[in-house]
Design an enzyme around this catalytic site. Structure first.
Site, PDB file in Angstrom:
ATOM      1  N   SER A 176      34.119  84.738 -35.960  1.00  0.00           N
ATOM      2  CA  SER A 176      34.468  84.101 -34.687  1.00  0.00           C
ATOM      3  C   SER A 176      35.340  82.886 -34.983  1.00  0.00           C
ATOM      4  O   SER A 176      36.381  83.024 -35.615  1.00  0.00           O
ATOM      5  CB  SER A 176      33.199  83.729 -33.911  1.00  0.00           C
ATOM      6  OG  SER A 176      33.526  83.265 -32.612  1.00  0.00           O
ATOM      7  N   THR A 177      34.923  81.698 -34.564  1.00  0.00           N
ATOM      8  CA  THR A 177      35.749  80.503 -34.733  1.00  0.00           C
ATOM      9  C   THR A 177      36.149  80.306 -36.196  1.00  0.00           C
ATOM     10  O   THR A 177      35.303  80.237 -37.075  1.00  0.00           O
ATOM     11  CB  THR A 177      34.990  79.267 -34.236  1.00  0.00           C
ATOM     12  OG1 THR A 177      34.515  79.494 -32.928  1.00  0.00           O
ATOM     13  CG2 THR A 177      35.889  78.038 -34.257  1.00  0.00           C
ATOM     14  N   HIS A 202      36.089  87.675 -32.646  1.00  0.00           N
ATOM     15  CA  HIS A 202      36.006  87.289 -31.241  1.00  0.00           C
ATOM     16  C   HIS A 202      37.357  86.779 -30.772  1.00  0.00           C
ATOM     17  O   HIS A 202      37.816  85.712 -31.182  1.00  0.00           O
ATOM     18  CB  HIS A 202      34.953  86.196 -31.033  1.00  0.00           C
ATOM     19  CG  HIS A 202      33.558  86.653 -31.322  1.00  0.00           C
ATOM     20  ND1 HIS A 202      32.548  85.778 -31.647  1.00  0.00           N
ATOM     21  CD2 HIS A 202      33.001  87.888 -31.315  1.00  0.00           C
ATOM     22  CE1 HIS A 202      31.432  86.456 -31.837  1.00  0.00           C
ATOM     23  NE2 HIS A 202      31.685  87.740 -31.646  1.00  0.00           N
ATOM     24  N   MET A 295      30.657  80.441 -34.501  1.00  0.00           N
ATOM     25  CA  MET A 295      29.555  79.785 -33.813  1.00  0.00           C
ATOM     26  C   MET A 295      28.666  80.825 -33.142  1.00  0.00           C
ATOM     27  O   MET A 295      29.139  81.860 -32.682  1.00  0.00           O
ATOM     28  CB  MET A 295      30.087  78.822 -32.749  1.00  0.00           C
ATOM     29  CG  MET A 295      29.005  78.039 -32.031  1.00  0.00           C
ATOM     30  SD  MET A 295      29.709  76.903 -30.818  1.00  0.00           S
ATOM     31  CE  MET A 295      28.213  76.122 -30.196  1.00  0.00           C
ATOM     32  N   ASP A 298      25.907  86.010 -33.010  1.00  0.00           N
ATOM     33  CA  ASP A 298      26.383  87.393 -32.959  1.00  0.00           C
ATOM     34  C   ASP A 298      26.558  87.924 -34.375  1.00  0.00           C
ATOM     35  O   ASP A 298      27.204  87.291 -35.211  1.00  0.00           O
ATOM     36  CB  ASP A 298      27.714  87.466 -32.198  1.00  0.00           C
ATOM     37  CG  ASP A 298      28.152  88.896 -31.944  1.00  0.00           C
ATOM     38  OD1 ASP A 298      27.283  89.782 -31.879  1.00  0.00           O
ATOM     39  OD2 ASP A 298      29.369  89.122 -31.799  1.00  0.00           O
TER      40      ASP A 298
END
Length: 357
Positions: A176-177, A202, A295, A298
């Site tokens: 993600s991030t 993401h 973050m 998931d």
């Protein structure tokens, strides 16, 4: 309290974003500006924790200002722009230049926008940015308001047989991030003859195709956005399309992709948990699962399912993560066999799969 500074040449958009942020008790708008020149003068008096930055503005465009910030005073920056949605190469450039996230602002229907899922995405992005570790760049050349759904609603758990010995290996990656650059660095160091790689990063819809194209251009792999019924092959990398879940299915000794709609799972679509569960069920002990920077949680439960099916599982270490959220949660749940810094992961992957190093 996290301070957010908004830079956008539209007075209406500055007002809308300020209103969105005002509804979150942990956030405060420290100031706004119509262009980077005025913004920098204001921010120097009280530097913010996070910056929301438009791209197309007078006096200096957002990408140029982003580079300036990341050179002189690295700060978590979220690109919030309609231009980034229309021109996905702009989004990719922003992420490559140090932005921690890219979100699309509305071009019409602001009333509906204020009551849509986009509001929670903005809040999530700001919260994730506060945890990001940004680094100085040298240019020499995730929400509270989202309804939660489980993996079960997209892919029910069920017992499956291990694939035959003739079935190949599959590498599954979730991020993600900070993941766009982590994935790029990882793929650049993995050989072109690697087993097929399936990835959930993401990202909003429309961005993943450009992300796949960028990876295709800068890594030795054939990278493409995943499509239903695609047979996955060695030397190929498949990126889950934004706004849809991606699953791996097995037919005999072959693996195929399935792209499926459905609710947000672990607050995301595509969801790492959905991909990892499908890999656990279809690939079993022939798989290698990797969870990178990001973050939230998931991927943690899906990685645990992979490990329980006999897959090798790795997590990126805190030292190299932009946000040590997803790996930390996976580690806490006992889903991770080994923890490595990003720079060490390519070697460890090749070693685990018996590839020449």
């Amino acid at each position: 309290m996290t301070s957010v500074f908004i830079i956008d040449d539209s007075a209406l958009m500055r007002q809308v974003m300020s209103e969105i942020i005002a509804h979150e008790r942990t956030l405060i708008v420290s100031g706004t500006a119509p262009d980077p020149i005025i913004a920098e003068r204001k921010m120097n008096l009280n530097w913010p924790d996070v910056i929301l930055l438009d791209v197309e503005m007078p006096k200096m465009n957002g990408i140029t200002f982003l580079k300036k910030i990341m050179q002189e005073r690295p700060t978590p920056v979220i690109i919030c722009s309609a231009l980034a949605q229309e021109k996905t190469t702009t989004a990719m450039e922003a992420l490559a230049c140090g932005a921690v996230d890219v979100i699309a602002k509305p071009t019409h229907g602001l009333g509906d926008f204020l009551h849509s899922d986009s509001v929670s995405q903005i809040i999530d992005a700001i919260k994730a940015a506060t945890k990001a570790k940004v680094r100085q760049l040298k240019y020499l050349e995730e929400g509270t308001f989202r309804e939660l759904h489980t993996t079960e609603e997209v892919l029910p758990a069920h017992k499956t047989a291990q694939p035959p010995d003739s079935a190949g290996k599959v590498i599954a990656i979730g991020a993600s991030t900070g993941g766009t650059e982590a994935i790029a660095r990882l793929l650049q160091q993995l050989p072109a003859h690697s087993p097929p790689i399936v990835i959930v990063q993401h990202m909003p819809g429309k961005f993943t195709a450009a992300f796949a194209q960028r990876l295709n251009d800068i890594t030795p792999h054939k990278v493409e956005e995943g499509q239903t019924a695609t047979r996955i092959r060695h030397g190929h990398v498949y990126i889950a399309p934004g706004g849809q879940h991606m699953l791996v299915k097995r037919q005999g000794s072959d693996y195929y992709l399935e792209i499926r709609d459905g609710p947000l799972v672990s607050r995301h679509k595509p969801s790492v948990d959905v991909l990892f569960r499908s890999v656990a069920q279809s690939v079993g002990n022939h798989a290698l699962g990797i969870i990178l920077t990001g973050m939230g949680n998931d991927g943690a439960s899906g990685l645990l399912e992979m490990k329980q099916k006999g897959a090798v599982t790795f997590a990126e270490s805190e030292s190299s993560c932009v946000v040590f959220g997803m790996p930390k949660e996976a580690i806490a749940r006992g889903a991770v066999d080994k923890i490595y810094a990003l720079s060490n992961l390519p070697y460890q992957i090749q070693k685990a799969l018996g590839l020449s190093v």
